[in-house]
Write an enzyme that holds these catalytic residues in place. Structure first.
Site: not given
Length: 936
Positions: A337-341, A374, A377, A396
Site C-alpha cells: 500500500g505504501a512504504m515509509e522509506n 507512513e 513511521h 506496524e
C-alpha cells in the site's frame, strides 16, 4: 472468590502512575506498512566479463553461510553506493542497472570470513578488501555465492583484527526487473508514449537485490547514494540532493549522507515525474506523481494534509522531524500500500492521489490514514527501530493505531478514531480466534527465512497490534501512554515500566499476556449471580491452539462497563473467574461491558441480560453508544459461530436495524451477515435471507432517498458510507427502486461515455450492480472505461466491479487477464482474483484457476508476496463442504514441492476455517432457514 480490582480510570490510574513517578514507556521500534517481495526472475543477468563464482550444492550445515542470520562479527558503518539504472532495454531485451558499492565495517570479533547479503547480483570485478587501520587487509582466498541464504561469502587467508575497520569494494550488475522488489522498474503510458521508472521496495529483505549489504534491520549505517540517469529525468533518494553534475548524455546526482538507518528504509528513484511542493517551517514537502496526475491536481489533497500530520507527530513524539525534506511519490506499480522509506515515502497511486470529481469519500479516508501511518513511521520505526522482524507488530501495530490520531488531526470532523473498531478490532478477531493464529511477538528463531519474515506482515501484526496498543492507551490514559512513548526516544530502547501499583500488576505483567500468547478471551458476565469468567475464545472450541502458553490462555482484562447507562469504575479481571456483586442487577436494569470496545475481548452475558439488551435496541437504541450497538451484533454473531449462544439470538440483534440509520451498527451487521451469504447462497436459505435483509434495508434506502434524493452527499463522513451501504444492499436484494436508479445511471453513461452521471461515492456500488444485472455489453463497456481511466481510484472501482459479472465465460476471460500484466498490473492480480472469488458464480472458477496455475502464479508473483495469504484466504472463504475440504487438503499436498511462501500459514488457517464451517452449517442450516422465514 478471587482477586479483582476496581479503579476509577481517570483519577486512579493517572494518580497512581504520576504520584509514583512511574513512566509507562511503550516501545522503541519500527518496521513498515508493507512489503511484498517477488521472486519473479529466476534467470540471473550474466553480463560479458562478469566474475563467475561457484554456487555450492551441498546440503545445509552448521556453517555460518547456511544460517539465515548474519554472524555478529562485523558491524557496518558507512556505505558509498553508485547506481546507474538503464531505462531502455539492452540488446537482449533486458533492463539492467550497473553499480559499484563500498562498505566500511568494523570487525567486532576476529574472523576469516566476510558474509554479506547479495541476491541476483553478478559481480563484474573481483571484490577488493582494504584495511583502514595500521595493519594490512588479509588476502581474499575465495568468493562463494550462496543463492539459498542469499550470501556472498568472502573467505580470507588470514583473520580480520577485532576493533579494526575495513572497506569492501564491489562492482556488479543486476536486472531492473518488473518483480516489484529491490531495485525494479515500473512502466506506464503517457500520451501514448511508454515511460519507465526505476524505483525501489527494500522491505523486508530486498536491499540485497540492489547492492551487497548487511541486510538486517539492526545493522544500521550511514548511506551515501549517487545515481547516474538521463538528463531528462529526476533522481530522488532519502536525503536532499548534494550536487548534480550534467553532461550531454548523463546526469550524476549525489545525495547528502543519510541518518544512521536500516537497509530496508533505503529508497532511490529515477523518473520524469512532476511534483508540487510547499515549505513549512523550512521543511520542504513535495508530492511526486505522473505529470498527467500532477497537472490534474491529484496530489493537492495529500499535500494539504501532510504538513498538519507531520506537525502533529512532532508534538506527539516531542521530537522534531529529523530530516530536511519529506518527499512522497505515487508509483504506477507498487505491491504494497505504501512504504515509509525515510524522507522518500512510496505509495500506490490509490493511496496518495485524489481527484475531487472522481475519487470517493472512502478514497479520501484511505489517503489520509495511509499518509498518517507512513509519517508515524518516520519516528517510530525509522528513528527508533526493531532489532529483528519477530517484533514487527511493535512497528506496524503502533503505526496502525496512531494513524487514526494523525488522520483525526487532519480531518477533525470525521470522528475517524471510532472506525478502528470496524477496520481493525473486529477484523482481526476473525483471525485471532483460530487455533492456528500466532502471538504478536514470536521468538527470533521462529522468524528466519525471507518467506517467514513476509508472513508476519499480516493482520495480527497490524490490526491486533493496533487494538492492543489502543487498549493500553485507554487504561493508562493517552497522556501517560504518550509520556512513555516519548521516553522511548530518550532511551532509544524497548522498555515496559511499572505504571500501576501492585494491586493491579505492572504494565509488563499485563502486556506480556496480550503480546506473548495468541488469541483473546471471551468475558462472560452473569448478572444474576455476579460471577464473571474468562475463556480463550476459539471459533471452533473443539480445536486446540497450535502452541502452548506459559500463561495458560488467561489474561489480565480491563473491563469498562455500565449499569443501565450509569458508568461504573474500571474493573480488572486478573484470573479465570471471580465474584463481582456490583454486576448483579434486578428489575429493568441491564449491564453493558467493554464500552466503546476499548478492550481486546468479546463479551457474553446470561440469557436474561441478552434479552434486556435486545429490548433496549428495539425500544431505545440511543441508550447504547453507537460503537456498542455495532459490538453487540459482532459479539453475538461470533459467539453463535463458536456455539456459545444460539444462532437465532445473534440474528435477533439485527431486528432493530429497520429503524437504525447509523453506519457502524449497519456495517457490523452486514459484515456478519456476509458469512451467512457465504455459507448459504448456494442453498434454499438464500431466498428467505434475501427477503429478510431486503425488508430491513428498505427503511435505510428510503431514509437516504428523503435526505439526499441520491443527488447530494449526506452531511457526515460515516453517513456517506451508510448511503453507499443502503444503495448496495437494496440493489443486491432486488429492491426495484434501487435497480431502476442503477440501470438508468449506467445506461446514461454508456450512451455518453464522456460524461459520467454517477456520483463518485456511489460508483463502486452502481458499477457492480449494473454489471451483475447486465451481460457482455456492460462488461465490455466497463473494460473500455477501465483502459481509458487516468485516475487510479477509478480504475480500481471498475476493476473490482467487473468481477461482479454473472456469466461464467466473462469471469473466466477476466481470470486469464490477471496473468497478462499488460491487461492487469502485477500489483493488482491477486486482488482481482479475490474479487472474482467473492462472487458466488466466480468462486469455483477462481478456485479452479488458481489450482491450475499455482506454479506460475507462485513464481511470477513471488513466494514472499504479502498478498499470497490474502489470495488463499480469499478463494477459500466460501468453503463449507467435506468435498471442498478434501480439495483444499489435496491442493496443499499437491503443491508442497512448490510451496506457498507467505501463504503457508493461510493454508492451515483455511483448512481450520473450512472444518469449522462444515460443523456450523450442519448444525445451523435448518434453524437459520426457519428463522429467516419467520423472524422473531
Amino acid at each position: 472468590m478471587g482477586k479483582g480490582f476496581f479503579i476509577n480510570k481517570t483519577v486512579g490510574i493517572v494518580g497512581i502512575v504520576l504520584a509514583a513517578g512511574a513512566i509507562a514507556t511503550i516501545i522503541a521500534l519500527s518496521v513498515v506498512y508493507s512489503q511484498e517481495k517477488s521472486k519473479n526472475n529466476e534467470n540471473e543477468v550474466k553480463p560479458t566479463g562478469a566474475v563467475t563464482t561457484p554456487v555450492p550444492t551441498t546440503e545445509p550445515s552448521n556453517e555460518p553461510w547456511d544460517q539465515w542470520r548474519l554472524p555478529q562479527t562485523l558491524s557496518p558503518q558507512t556505505y558509498n553506493v553508485t547506481l546507474w539504472p538503464r531505462l531502455q532495454p539492452d540488446a537482449t531485451g533486458l533492463y539492467i542497472f550497473r553499480g559499484l558499492s563500498s562498505v566500511v565495517f568494523r570487525c567486532v570479533e576476529k574472523t576469516n570470513l566476510i558474509l554479506i547479503h547479495s541476491n541476483k547480483l553478478n559481480m563484474t570485478l573481483q571484490p577488493t578488501l582494504t584495511a583502514l587501520g595500521s595493519k594490512p587487509a588479509p588476502i581474499i582466498e575465495s568468493i562463494v555465492m550462496h543463492t539459498k541464504t542469499q550470501y556472498m561469502a568472502i573467505h580470507l587467508k588470514d583473520e580480520l583484527t577485532a576493533g579494526e575497520s575495513y572497506e569492501l569494494y564491489t562492482e556488479f550488475v543486476g536486472e531492473l526487473a518488473d518483480d516489484l522488489g529491490g531495485f525494479y522498474r515500473s512502466e506506464y503510458y503517457e500520451n501514448g508514449v511508454k515511460k519507465v521508472v526505476a524505483t525501489t521496495q527494500m522491505q523486508a529483505t530486498d536491499a540485497r537485490k540492489a547492492f551487497p549489504c548487511f541486510d538486517e534491520p539492526a545493522m544500521k549505517a550511514v548511506f551515501h547514494i549517487t545515481l547516474y540517469h538521463d538528463p531528462a529525468t529526476v533522481a530522488l533518494s532519502n536525503d536532499k540532493v548534494n550536487i548534480t553534475v550534467d553532461d550531454t548524455f548523463v546526469t550524476r546526482t549525489t545525495f547528502a549522507p543519510t541518518e544512521v538507518m536500516s537497509t530496508y528504509l533505503l529508497a532511490f528513484i529515477v523518473s520524469d515525474f512532476g511534483f508540487i511542493e510547499q515549505n513549512i517551517d523550512k521543511l520542504q514537502i513535495r508530492i511526486f506523481a505522473r505529470q498527467e496526475a500532477i497537472n490534474a491536481g491529484q496530489g493537492e489533497y495529500a499535500l494539504s494534509v501532510t504538513g498538519t500530520i507531520l506537525k502533529f507527530f512532532e508534538d506527539y513524539y516531542n521530537v522534531p522531524y529529523p530530516l530536511p525534506k519529506s518527499d512522497q511519490i505515487a508509483l504506477p506499480d507498487f505491491n504494497a500500500g505504501a512504504m515509509e522509506n525515510w524522507g522518500l515515502i512510496t505509495y500506490r497511486e490509490t493511496a496518495l492521489l485524489y481527484d475531487e470529481e472522481i475519487s470517493s469519500n472512502g478514497n479520501k479516508e484511505r489517503i489520509v490514514t495511509i499518509i498518517a501511518h507512513e509519517l508515524a513511521h518516520q519516528w517510530f520505526g525509522n528513528l527508533v527501530t526493531i532489532r529483528w522482524w519477530n517484533d514487527l507488530w511493535l512497528n506496524e501495530g503502533f503505526a496502525s493505531y496512531v494513524e487514526y490520531l494523525g488522520a483525526d488531526k487532519a480531518e477533525p470532523t470525521w470522528n475517524i478514531k471510532d472506525l478502528i473498531v470496524l477496520n481493525d478490532v473486529h477484523r482481526v478477531f476473525a483471525i485471532d480466534a483460530l487455533a492456528s493464529s500466532h502471538p504478536l511477538s514470536s521468538k527470533e528463531e521462529e522468524i528466519q527465512r525471507p518467506e517467514q519474515i513476509s508472513e508476519v506482515f499480516d493482520t495480527i501484526s497490524y490490526s491486533k497490534g493496533a487494538s492492543v496498543l489502543r487498549m493500553l492507551s485507554d487504561f493508562l490514559t493517552e497522556t501517560v501512554f504518550t509520556q512513555g512513548l516519548q521516553n522511548a526516544f530518550v532511551y532509544s530502547q524497548p522498555i515496559w515500566y511499572v505504571a500501576i501499583n501492585n494491586a493491579v500488576q505492572s504494565v509488563q505483567d499485563i502486556m506480556d499476556r496480550w503480546v506473548l500468547q495468541m488469541g483473546f478471551p471471551v468475558v462472560t458476565i452473569n448478572t444474576e449471580t455476579g460471577q464473571i469468567t474468562q475463556e480463550h475464545f476459539l471459533l471452533d472450541p473443539e480445536t486446540k491452539p497450535d502452541r502452548p502458553s506459559e500463561f495458560n490462555y488467561e489474561w489480565f482484562v480491563p473491563i469498562s462497563w455500565t449499569k443501565k447507562e450509569a458508568a461504573q469504575p474500571l474493573y480488572w479481571l486478573l484470573q479465570k473467574t471471580n465474584q463481582v456483586d456490583q454486576m448483579k442487577i434486578s428489575g429493568d436494569e441491564w449491564v453493558l461491558a467493554n464500552i466503546n470496545v476499548t478492550g481486546y475481548y468479546r463479551v457474553n452475558y446470561d440469557n436474561e441480560n441478552w434479552e434486556r439488551l435486545l429490548n433496549v435496541l428495539q425500544t431505545s437504541r440511543q441508550s447504547i453508544p453507537v460503537i456498542n450497538r455495532a459490538q453487540i451484533i459482532d459479539d453475538a454473531f461470533n459467539l453463535a459461530k463458536a456455539g456459545i449462544i444460539e444462532t437465532t439470538l445473534a440474528l435477533r440483534t439485527t431486528l432493530f436495524l429497520a429503524s437504525e440509520t447509523e453506519y457502524m451498527p449497519w456495517e457490523s451487521a452486514l459484515d456478519n451477515l456476509d458469512y451467512f451469504y457465504l455459507m448459504f447462497d448456494r442453498t434454499e436459505v438464500y431466498g428467505p435471507m434475501q427477503t429478510y435483509v431486503g425488508n430491513k434495508v428498505e427503511g435505510l434506502f428510503d431514509y437516504f432517498t428523503r435526505l439526499t434524493n441520491w443527488e447530494n452527499l449526506p452531511p457526515g463522513h460515516t453517513d456517506q458510507y451508510n448511503q453507499v451501504n443502503a444503495l448496495r444492499v437494496a440493489c443486491s436484494t432486488g429492491l426495484e427502486a434501487c435497480t431502476t436508479l442503477v440501470k438508468t445511471w449506467f445506461e446514461q453513461w454508456m450512451e455518453n461515455p464522456n460524461v459520467n452521471p454517477i456520483k463518485a461515492n456511489l460508483r463502486s456500488a452502481v458499477y457492480c450492480s449494473a454489471i451483475a444485472a447486465g451481460g457482455e455489453k456492460e462488461w465490455n463497456f466497463a473494460w473500455e472505461m477501465f483502459e481509458k481511466a487516468t485516475v487510479a481510484s477509478e480504475k480500481d472501482k471498475l476493476r473490482a466491479a467487473m468481477a461482479c459479472a454473472t456469466e461464467p465465460w466473462l469471469l473466466n476471460r477476466y481470470l486469464k487477464y490477471t496473468l497478462d500484466s499488460n491487461k492487469i498490473r502485477k500489483q493488482d492480480a491477486t486482488s482481482t482474483i479475490i474479487s472474482i472469488a467473492s462472487n458466488v458464480v466466480g468462486q469455483p472458477l477462481a478456485w479452479d484457476f488458481v489450482r491450475a496455475n499455482w506454479e506460475y502464479i507462485f513464481k511470477q508473483y513471488g513466494g514472499g508476496s504479502f498478498s499470497f495469504s490474502n489470495l488463499i484466504n480469499g478463494i477459500t472463504k466460501r468453503f463449507s463442504t467435506e468435498f471442498e475440504l478434501q480439495q483444499l487438503i489435496q491442493f496443499r499436498d499437491d503443491n508442497a514441492h512448490i510451496g506457498f511462501g507467505s501463504g503457508t500459514l493461510a493454508i492451515q488457517q483455511s483448512i481450520e476455517r473450512t472444518t469449522a464451517n462444515i460443523k456450523w452449517v450442519k448444525k445451523n442450516q435448518e434453524t437459520v432457514l426457519e428463522w429467516f422465514i419467520n423472524p422473531l
